[in-house]
Every structure is written in structure tokens, then in C-alpha cells.
Design an enzyme around this catalytic site. Sequence first.
Site, PDB file in Angstrom:
ATOM      1  N   SER A  87       7.532 -32.032  43.936  1.00 53.66           N
ATOM      2  CA  SER A  87       7.905 -32.971  44.990  1.00 53.66           C
ATOM      3  C   SER A  87       6.665 -33.480  45.700  1.00 53.66           C
ATOM      4  O   SER A  87       5.568 -32.977  45.518  1.00 53.66           O
ATOM      5  CB  SER A  87       8.832 -32.286  46.010  1.00 53.66           C
ATOM      6  OG  SER A  87       8.107 -31.305  46.719  1.00 53.66           O
ATOM      7  N   CYS A  88       6.875 -34.473  46.543  1.00 55.59           N
ATOM      8  CA  CYS A  88       5.723 -35.080  47.203  1.00 55.59           C
ATOM      9  C   CYS A  88       5.291 -34.306  48.438  1.00 55.59           C
ATOM     10  O   CYS A  88       4.250 -34.586  49.011  1.00 55.59           O
ATOM     11  CB  CYS A  88       6.057 -36.517  47.599  1.00 55.59           C
ATOM     12  SG  CYS A  88       7.401 -36.589  48.789  1.00 55.59           S
ATOM     13  N   GLY A  89       6.118 -33.354  48.884  1.00 51.42           N
ATOM     14  CA  GLY A  89       5.749 -32.544  50.027  1.00 51.42           C
ATOM     15  C   GLY A  89       6.159 -33.136  51.364  1.00 51.42           C
ATOM     16  O   GLY A  89       5.957 -32.520  52.401  1.00 51.42           O
TER      17      GLY A  89
END
Length: 269
Positions: free
Chosen positions: A114-116
Site C-alpha cells: 500500500s501507499c502508506g
Amino acid sequence: MGRLIARRPVIRMGPDGERSRPDSLAVEEPLELRVDGKPLAVTMRTPGHDVELAHGFLHTEGVIGSVDDIRAARYCDSLDDEGRNTYNVLDVSLAPGVPPPVTGVERNFYTTSSCGVCGKASLDAVRLKTRHSPADDDVKIRYDVLAELPDVLRTRQQVFDRTGGLHAAGLFTPTGDLLVVREDVGRHNAVDKVIGWALLDHRIPARGLILIVSGRASFELAQKAVMAGIPVLGAVSAPSSLAVDLAAESGLTLAGFIRNGSLNAYTHP
């Protein structure tokens, strides 16, 4: 196919009994990406096109804007037990004057893809960070042409044919001509390789081009398309809600469930 495919024994079981035979598996190995000697990210990827992968990742994270922002890329410091280079560490040198990555870019794909970040903050960050807004692109593609592109992509998945274990991404023209296809165990890696190819071929911003992915359309894939200025993203499976939100706000045409001559147009049809 070298390091792309590995052979392992398997027991095949069925109504007629069981038998032992070799099986072909997609190779998965870690790639550590360093920028000017400093570790930045680790991704589990299918070896091959690693320089494209690095260029695509750094571009979609906003670190670089063009191929000229990278001075060199070389493998280093990754030896096996017999002293041979594993080609699993790639060090990228930025051109003079290019700022180093901010701390927020650092991430480990082994623990998360995921992108965080999430929600409204994610949408605002991508919209403000991209240098090539898809909203500025007025390209048109016929829906029946778009509906055929996943099948074209599938015919070019050579490693998938032998292993059944890879994702694919491809860039197409509005008339359906395939420019490039890349396969990888990670869907985000396949997209980074395609975008890296476009960057090295001086095709970024990717105006007038269509990105097709073999699986679902997550927020991260929509983010990469927006960052590269790709105006149309099509997926064989479903998009996520955040991917649709990002596409709607960014001017990205997003289509999902492209199969059997039909599709769902979620944004900017």
C-alpha cells in the site's frame, strides 16, 4: 527464460491417482533500491527490467520528473555464497541538482504494497504532486477497442503461460496498438516497469496512451497512472473505492471488469 522461471517438483493429485513431475514457477526475488548509496525501498519482484522498475518507481513517487534526472544505475553489493552477483541491489545516482527522496518515500514492499496513506489526504497529495495531469488530455478511445485490449495483453504474457503466476501491464495507443508489456509477481512492479520504459523512451507524460492491467485497479495503480499523465486506466477486475475517487478527482478515465466485450466505466466515460 533464465531467472524468470524456476523448476520445482510437485505431486499432481486427481481422480486417476497421483504422480510426481516438475513444475514451472515464476521467480520471486527481493530488489533493494538505493538512491545515491542510501537504501530507499525493497520490493519482491520478478527479475528483469530492473532499471525500468527503478525509473518508474522513482517517477511515480515524485522523486524524478524525467530520464535526465538520473545520472546512472548500477547493480552492487549483492553476492551469493559463491561470490556471484545476484543482481538484487540496484543503486541509482541522481543528476546534480535533483533533490533526494523525502523520508515519506521510504517503504518496504515486502511488508506492504500500500501507499502508506489513505483517504482525502492521499487524493490531495497525488493531485498536488503530479506534474502531468490526465485532465489535460482529451484523447478518445472507442469502448469496443478498449474492451479488446486485455485479450491482446494476455496473448503477450509469455511467462504467465508457463507459470500462471504473474501480473501484467501494458501501454496501448487509442487504436489498440500495443507498445510495451511487462510481467511481474507484483502488479505495482509491472506498472512501474511499463512507466519506466515510457520514461526511458521519452514518452512521459504518456499523453494519448492507455494503461491496461491484468488484475484489479487499486489506489496505487491509479496513483501511478496519474503521476505518469496516463489518461485511461483499464483493468480486468474491479477497482477499489479509493482508486475511483482518485480517478474522478484527477481526470483519469477508469474502466473495470473489461471482459467478454463489455466493461464498467467508473469515471470520465
